[in-house]
Design a protein around this motif. Structure first.
Motif, PDB file in Angstrom:
ATOM      1  N   ILE A   1      -3.309   1.287  -3.401  1.00 57.99           N
ATOM      2  CA  ILE A   1      -3.756   2.028  -1.453  1.00 57.99           C
ATOM      3  C   ILE A   1      -4.897   0.972  -1.530  1.00 57.99           C
ATOM      4  O   ILE A   1      -5.492  -0.059  -2.310  1.00 57.99           O
ATOM      5  CB  ILE A   1      -5.021   3.153  -2.514  1.00 57.99           C
ATOM      6  CG1 ILE A   1      -3.807   3.900  -3.143  1.00 57.99           C
ATOM      7  CG2 ILE A   1      -5.482   3.144  -0.946  1.00 57.99           C
ATOM      8  CD1 ILE A   1      -4.575   5.249  -3.147  1.00 57.99           C
ATOM      9  N   CYS A   2      -4.664   0.043  -0.246  1.00 58.46           N
ATOM     10  CA  CYS A   2      -5.180  -1.055   0.433  1.00 58.46           C
ATOM     11  C   CYS A   2      -6.742  -0.037   0.660  1.00 58.46           C
ATOM     12  O   CYS A   2      -6.877   1.035   1.045  1.00 58.46           O
ATOM     13  CB  CYS A   2      -4.231  -1.887   1.619  1.00 58.46           C
ATOM     14  SG  CYS A   2      -4.737  -0.066   3.119  1.00 58.46           S
TER      15      CYS A   2
ATOM     16  N   CYS B   1       0.954  -1.172  -0.012  1.00 56.49           N
ATOM     17  CA  CYS B   1       0.026   0.427  -0.234  1.00 56.49           C
ATOM     18  C   CYS B   1       1.265   1.008  -0.094  1.00 56.49           C
ATOM     19  O   CYS B   1       1.814   1.453   1.021  1.00 56.49           O
ATOM     20  CB  CYS B   1      -1.021   0.215   0.756  1.00 56.49           C
ATOM     21  SG  CYS B   1      -1.784   1.472   1.456  1.00 56.49           S
TER      22      CYS B   1
END
Length: 159
Positions: free
Chosen positions: A140-141, A98
């Motif tokens: 992006i988590c 991330c």
């Protein structure tokens, strides 16, 4: 037999197979990496000191280097991060990082069409048989996505 005992016996057998002595420092580092995968050396030191308080930073760096050379640990370096370590070795898995919080997740080998896994050789290259492809996914988590707030659009008023 507990999982911890089974892990230690497996690590002891692997160390012996590589001609290494089984030491409390090696076992503490292996346990720390096993229970805190994708950790940097400082994180491994902190975790290992819970079991072995007198452990020095120098010892941890030496053990990490040795166990990585023996392929008992895997070391990988995401961009903008110190080297990270894990005990999952020998299966050619990949990682997703991330770019917002730095969380790392294991990703099994790519599925479907994966053009980057078949190299294109230039005319002046000396092609080789590829054994391992090291892929790093960056994104992006879900936790970071849910925390992001989109800018509020100004309301348009009509006159």
């Amino acid at each position: 037999m507990t999982d911890h005992t089974a892990e230690q016996e497996a690590w002891a057998a692997a160390l012996h197979a590589h001609g290494r002595r089984v030491t409390k420092q090696r076992l503490a580092v292996l346990a720390a990496v096993q229970h805190h995968p994708h950790s940097p050396a400082e994180g491994i030191l902190a975790a290992a000191r819970e079991e072995l308080p007198e452990l020095t930073a120098q010892s941890v760096y030496v053990v990490l280097s040795d166990l990585t050379d023996l392929q008992m640990l895997r070391r990988f370096e995401p961009p903008h991060s110190p080297a990270l370590y894990e005990t999952r070795v020998g299966d050619n898995h990949h990682h997703a990082v991330c770019i917002s919080c730095g969380r790392v997740e294991d990703v099994d080998c790519a599925v479907g069409h994966a053009p980057c896994l078949t190299p294109h050789w230039n005319d002046d290259s000396k092609p080789m048989t590829i054994q391992i492809a090291d892929v790093l996914y960056q994104g992006i988590c879900q936790d970071c996505q849910s925390k992001q707030q989109l800018p509020v659009q100004p309301s348009v008023t009509k006159k």
